[in-house]
Write an enzyme that holds these catalytic residues in place. Structure first.
Site, mmCIF file in Angstrom:
data_model
loop_
_atom_site.group_PDB
_atom_site.id
_atom_site.type_symbol
_atom_site.label_atom_id
_atom_site.label_comp_id
_atom_site.label_asym_id
_atom_site.label_seq_id
_atom_site.Cartn_x
_atom_site.Cartn_y
_atom_site.Cartn_z
ATOM 1 N N HIS A 187 0.803 -1.224 0.000
ATOM 2 C CA HIS A 187 0.000 0.000 0.000
ATOM 3 C C HIS A 187 0.845 1.288 0.000
ATOM 4 C CE1 HIS A 187 -3.447 -2.465 0.178
ATOM 5 N NE2 HIS A 187 -3.600 -2.576 1.472
ATOM 6 N N GLU B 198 -11.404 -3.920 -2.876
ATOM 7 C CA GLU B 198 -10.501 -2.855 -3.325
ATOM 8 C C GLU B 198 -10.327 -2.973 -4.838
ATOM 9 O OE1 GLU B 198 -6.981 -3.351 -0.523
ATOM 10 O OE2 GLU B 198 -8.419 -4.834 0.160
ATOM 11 N N HIS C 156 -9.779 1.813 0.635
ATOM 12 C CA HIS C 156 -9.713 0.630 1.502
ATOM 13 C C HIS C 156 -10.825 0.615 2.552
ATOM 14 C CE1 HIS C 156 -7.944 -2.839 3.302
ATOM 15 N NE2 HIS C 156 -6.769 -2.705 2.708
HETATM 16 C C1 GLA Z 1 -5.075 -5.488 1.740
HETATM 17 C C2 GLA Z 1 -4.124 -6.620 1.706
HETATM 18 C C3 GLA Z 1 -4.241 -7.392 2.970
HETATM 19 C C4 GLA Z 1 -4.012 -6.497 4.170
HETATM 20 C C5 GLA Z 1 -4.936 -5.328 4.101
HETATM 21 C C6 GLA Z 1 -4.641 -4.305 5.168
HETATM 22 O O1 GLA Z 1 -6.364 -5.931 1.636
HETATM 23 O O2 GLA Z 1 -4.294 -7.467 0.594
HETATM 24 O O3 GLA Z 1 -3.303 -8.440 2.985
HETATM 25 O O4 GLA Z 1 -2.689 -6.053 4.186
HETATM 26 O O5 GLA Z 1 -4.855 -4.691 2.874
HETATM 27 O O6 GLA Z 1 -4.530 -4.847 6.430
#
Ligand code: GLA
Length: 380
Positions: free
Chosen positions: A130, A338, A201
């Site tokens: 991220h 997402e 998110h």
């Molecule tokens: C995304 C990732 C997950 C996790 C979340 C945040 O969805 O794919 O593995 O890291 O973000 O916690």
């Protein structure tokens, strides 16, 4: 009022006019950053009383209130009552804008135009997640209220920030429409070749945040293939058909129906934490996901211009964070959808490209539509 609505409905029916009762927007302080910078929160309310609150820290959707089938409102996203909660380093991106590169980049590096770029390691001891240590979820965006009731957020990510090349000018517009949609338009330009993958998110629980688990939410994903991962949750490069696996959500299926199966991919993700390749018919918005919560009737539909969607079942939530109204959020207290390009695309030439060059404009749109189903949808 009734008379007006029926006239409006008739006019809409005959396509004579489009009625936009403007969404109301109000602004308040949400707290201060450690350096004293003020963080603002905007409340967008449409004519049906649907309300979205968005703060300038991380551009996060802090709350989203929608009615159930009896008209009862509930806040259906996880989050915190105050800025302090969002500043906790253990905070798992609740509602936030994610960038410069959403999801993982393997081994925290990639090569572009023959040059290798090294990124911060912030996941599993070796990968970048991220956007790095200080992704777009951890910066204060500049707000501007748009004349049409929307909220524009802008951020300039400097050349070299979190290891990425090129100064990136990013604009994200939030609109809450009269059709009960939260529409997010992302755009970006760069002054050097770079990679970009922006998303939001939000953690959804259609019963209401803090009101139990999402295992009984009924999910449909418009995806015939997904990208299997290795032990570090980096795609192997394969596009695997979902048919005959617990990843087949092409027909409405309860999230928890197969989550405990002895499936290698489910074990690696500790549940669902995978990128689904959307079945698309050309460019433009197309339906990616539909979620229905049988007890409240709430329905969430996700449309996007993006090629894929990360379906994540809150596997890292562990009940230690105290969220809104004092609720704690245990594992599987929410699900994330997402919209995105595939994880690790900068290292996977066979995946659709995430490269943005000077002169080009990155542009994507995702729409979250809220409605209610009259009776419970049949489970598989
Ligand atoms: C995304 C990732 C997950 C996790 C979340 C945040 O969805 O794919 O593995 O890291 O973000 O916690």
């Amino acid at each position: 009022m009734l008379a007006f609505s029926s006239v409006a409905a008739m006019l809409l029916l005959f396509g004579a006019v489009t009625i936009h009762a403007a969404t109301k927007v109000s602004e308040a302080d949400f707290g201060k950053m450690p350096n004293g910078a003020v963080v603002h929160i905007f409340t967008l309310t449409n004519e049906h009383g649907v309300e979205a609150r968005i703060c300038t820290y991380g551009g996060a959707v802090v709350s989203l209130k929608t009615p159930d089938r009896n008209g009862q409102m509930a806040d259906i996203v996880l989050g915190f009552d105050s800025l302090e909660g969002y500043l906790n380093p253990a905070e798992p991106y609740f509602g936030a804008l994610i960038g410069r590169y959403g999801n993982r980049i393997g081994n925290a590096k990639f090569t572009l135009d023959g040059k290798q770029y090294t990124l911060p390691v912030n996941d599993n001891g070796k990968n970048t997640l991220h956007g790095g240590n200080k992704g777009f979820d951890k910066v204060v965006w500049t707000p501007r209220q748009l004349p049409d009731g929307g909220l524009e957020l802008t951020y300039v990510s400097k050349d070299g920030e979190e290891g990425f090349p090129g100064t990136l000018h990013v604009t994200v517009d939030y609109h809450l429409t009269a059709a009960n949609e939260l529409r997010i338009d992302y755009s970006a330009t760069t002054d050097k070749d770079t990679v970009v993958n922006l998303t939001n998110h939000s953690y959804w629980n259609l019963k209401g945040a803090g009101n139990g688990l999402i295992l009984d939410h009924v999910l449909t994903l418009n995806a015939s293939r997904f990208t299997p991962v290795d032990a570090g949750l980096i795609p192997t490069g394969e596009l695997k058909p979902v048919a005959g696996t617990p990843f087949d959500f092409t027909k409405p299926t309860a999230v928890g129906a197969r989550i405990g199966q002895a499936d290698e991919q489910l074990k690696l993700g500790n549940g669902y934490d995978h990128n689904f390749v959307l079945n698309r018919g050309g460019a433009g918005l197309s339906l990616a996901a539909r979620v229905e919560e049988p007890t409240t009737g709430r329905v969430l539909e996700v449309e996007t211009t993006e090629p894929a969607i990360q379906f994540y079942t809150g596997n890292f939530l562990d009940g230690t964070l105290k969220g809104k109204g004092g609720h704690v959020y245990p594992m599987r207290a929410a699900l994330c959808l997402e919209t995105q390009h595939y994880p690790d695309s900068p290292n996977k030439p066979s995946f659709p490209t995430t490269v943005l060059k000077p002169g080009q404009t990155y542009k994507t749109t995702t729409v979250y539509r809220f409605s209610v189903a009259k009776s419970a949808e049949k489970k598989k």
